[in-house]
Design a protein around this motif. Structure first.
Motif, PDB file in Angstrom:
ATOM      1  N   ALA A 392       0.852  -1.205   0.000  1.00 56.67           N
ATOM      2  CA  ALA A 392       0.000   0.000   0.000  1.00 56.67           C
ATOM      3  C   ALA A 392       0.879   1.245   0.000  1.00 56.67           C
ATOM      4  O   ALA A 392       1.806   1.362   0.804  1.00 56.67           O
ATOM      5  N   ILE A 393       0.578   2.151  -0.947  1.00 58.11           N
ATOM      6  CA  ILE A 393       1.244   3.456  -0.982  1.00 58.11           C
ATOM      7  C   ILE A 393       0.171   4.527  -0.799  1.00 58.11           C
ATOM      8  O   ILE A 393      -0.816   4.560  -1.544  1.00 58.11           O
ATOM      9  N   ASN A 404       4.475   3.983   2.744  1.00 62.51           N
ATOM     10  CA  ASN A 404       4.714   2.841   1.848  1.00 62.51           C
ATOM     11  C   ASN A 404       4.776   1.597   2.735  1.00 62.51           C
ATOM     12  O   ASN A 404       5.756   1.397   3.471  1.00 62.51           O
ATOM     13  N   VAL A 405       3.727   0.800   2.690  1.00 65.58           N
ATOM     14  CA  VAL A 405       3.581  -0.323   3.633  1.00 65.58           C
ATOM     15  C   VAL A 405       3.564  -1.628   2.851  1.00 65.58           C
ATOM     16  O   VAL A 405       2.682  -1.848   1.994  1.00 65.58           O
ATOM     17  N   ALA A 406       4.541  -2.482   3.123  1.00 66.51           N
ATOM     18  CA  ALA A 406       4.570  -3.805   2.487  1.00 66.51           C
ATOM     19  C   ALA A 406       3.644  -4.761   3.239  1.00 66.51           C
ATOM     20  O   ALA A 406       3.424  -4.611   4.457  1.00 66.51           O
ATOM     21  N   SER A 424      -3.009   3.518  -3.073  1.00 71.27           N
ATOM     22  CA  SER A 424      -2.800   2.648  -4.230  1.00 71.27           C
ATOM     23  C   SER A 424      -2.265   1.307  -3.740  1.00 71.27           C
ATOM     24  O   SER A 424      -1.325   1.260  -2.923  1.00 71.27           O
ATOM     25  N   LEU A 425      -2.839   0.210  -4.233  1.00 73.16           N
ATOM     26  CA  LEU A 425      -2.465  -1.143  -3.814  1.00 73.16           C
ATOM     27  C   LEU A 425      -1.834  -1.865  -4.998  1.00 73.16           C
ATOM     28  O   LEU A 425      -2.390  -1.884  -6.110  1.00 73.16           O
ATOM     29  N   TYR A 426      -0.648  -2.448  -4.771  1.00 67.75           N
ATOM     30  CA  TYR A 426       0.112  -3.127  -5.818  1.00 67.75           C
ATOM     31  C   TYR A 426       0.307  -4.596  -5.438  1.00 67.75           C
ATOM     32  O   TYR A 426       0.468  -4.948  -4.254  1.00 67.75           O
TER      33      TYR A 426
END
Length: 443
Positions: A392-393, A404-406, A424-426
């Motif tokens: 998550a950014i 910025n969370v992994a 934003s989710l990657y």
């Protein structure tokens, strides 16, 4: 002139009129002789009449012109109670003060006459001032008592016109305007009017007028203004948002940046307070354009008004519709304008492993509806549900990356200031799964 003057038998005679005078002298023997004639000329004295142009008694500010008789070769000198008046050497003199006036008139033969005395009386004008029994600035429905000095007759005026029936010592003013009073001394008939208006200002119920549109896009504002105008005096403003005082908002205008109801309270010290009606300001959300990629073409919503696609921060020429083809690996995004005129830019779609046709090797076909972010608004924690581990950014609305969370599942957002953010989710291979806006609000 050869004619005997009855009774003129003395050794002397006072000649009072013009003529040739002789005398016959007789001695004791009865002998007599007549003298040679002596010509006597008598010049008439100047006329001593004074005429006045009007009454000798009048009010201060007026005058009377005194005029002596005129004649060939006459000269004049005017006098008052204090003596000769410097420079007053013509046949007329205009008197403006209480004095006794007269003139000395001399003809060409040097004969002089003194006129009768004219007593001039100048009555003073009455005292004319207005005193206010309260504030001259007040709210609609109020009044102020205006007063004049005692002992006279009165007529009140407003904005230059006489007020019908306003003939008392006091007048109650309930409407705004310039007030004067004319006072008359019944004994002397002298009258005077105040020389300047006493300004009364009535503050009617004001309104709030948006100087710029009351509907604006997120991050914009609406400049609000009151319609109050006044002459002199003091006045205070206080703006309210949704019924709550806005600290420091104490001028005639306020720049509203948040959606809600605004009003302004206007107060006259020691007099009154009046408030405007509420004006509703609308903050329009920014568009949130999604991006999908089918292996060849990027696509966003077709419901926007205008589009511009970018690759690696450079505008793609001609890419001004809801779709654009991929041209190479890189970072893609689209700027859109919605029907409200609001503009925004999408999150970046990172394209990797694409070889020119077909889906990229590093992209997984994912339905973004399988990813959920809640609650919205959030006060402390955002919960994320996804089919796989996601990163998550969180960006500010200006695009700055804030978090910025992994392996994001429960994201602590309590450190963020209240406001609007983008998350934003990657996927693990950096495929953009979802972008949405959320609101951080206090508990």
């Amino acid at each position: 002139s050869g004619t005997a003057i009855p009774g003129a038998t003395d050794i002397t005679y006072d000649a009072l009129s013009s003529g040739n005078y002789t005398v016959r002298v007789t001695n004791s023997a009865g002998c007599w002789a007549v003298s040679a004639p002596l010509a006597i000329t008598v010049t008439p004295a100047p006329v001593d009449v004074i005429t006045a142009s009007g009454p000798l008694t009048f009010c201060d500010g007026n005058s009377v012109t005194l005029t002596a008789a005129s004649g060939a070769g006459y000269t004049y000198q005017w006098y008052n109670t204090s003596g000769s008046i410097a420079g007053a050497t013509t046949s007329s003199y205009t008197a403006t003060t209480t004095e006794d006036y007269y003139a000395e008139i001399t003809n060409s033969a040097g004969c002089m006459a003194t006129s009768v005395t004219s007593s001039v009386v100048v009555n003073p004008l009455p005292d004319v001032t207005i005193t206010a029994g309260g504030q001259l600035i007040f709210c609609v429905g109020g009044f102020v008592l205006l007063g004049a000095p005692a002992g006279y007759n009165y007529q009140w005026y407003k904005d230059g016109g006489a007020i019908s029936g306003a003939t008392n010592i006091n007048y109650v003013a309930t409407t705004g305007g310039g007030y004067r009073v004319r006072v008359t001394d019944a004994t002397t008939g002298c009258a005077d009017m105040t020389h300047a208006d006493t300004q009364v200002v009535v503050i009617t119920t004001p309104t709030v007028t948006p100087m710029t549109p009351s509907r604006f896009c997120w991050g914009g504002s609406s400049l609000l203004s009151t319609t109050v105008s006044y002459l002199g005096g003091s006045i205070a403003y206080q703006w309210y948002f949704n019924g709550v005082v806005i600290p420091g908002a104490n001028s005639g205008t306020y720049n509203a940046t948040v959606e809600g109801d605004y009003r302004c309270e206007i107060s006259v010290p020691a007099s009154c307070i009046v408030a405007t009606a509420d004006v509703h300001v609308v903050e329009l959300p920014l568009p949130d354009p999604p991006i999908t990629f089918n292996g060849t073409i990027f696509r966003t919503g077709s419901y926007f008004v205008s589009y511009q696609w970018y690759k690696d921060l450079v505008a793609i020429p001609g890419a001004v519709s809801a779709t654009t083809p991929a041209t190479a690996n890189g970072n893609y995004k689209v700027a859109v304008t919605d029907t409200n005129g609001c503009q925004s830019v999408s999150a970046v779609y990172v394209l990797k492993g694409w070889k020119g046709s077909g889906p990229p090797t590093s992209v997984t076909d994912v339905n973004s509806t399988d990813v959920k972010v809640y609650p919205n608004p959030a006060s402390r924690t955002l919960h994320i549900e996804a089919f796989q581990s996601v990163r998550a950014i969180i960006n500010g609305i200006d695009g700055r990356a804030l978090m910025n969370v992994a392996d994001a599942r429960d994201v602590d957002v309590s450190s963020l200031a209240d406001g609007v953010y983008m998350i934003s989710l990657y996927s693990s291979n950096n495929l953009l799964l979802k972008t949405e806006r959320f609101v951080k609000s206090g508990e």
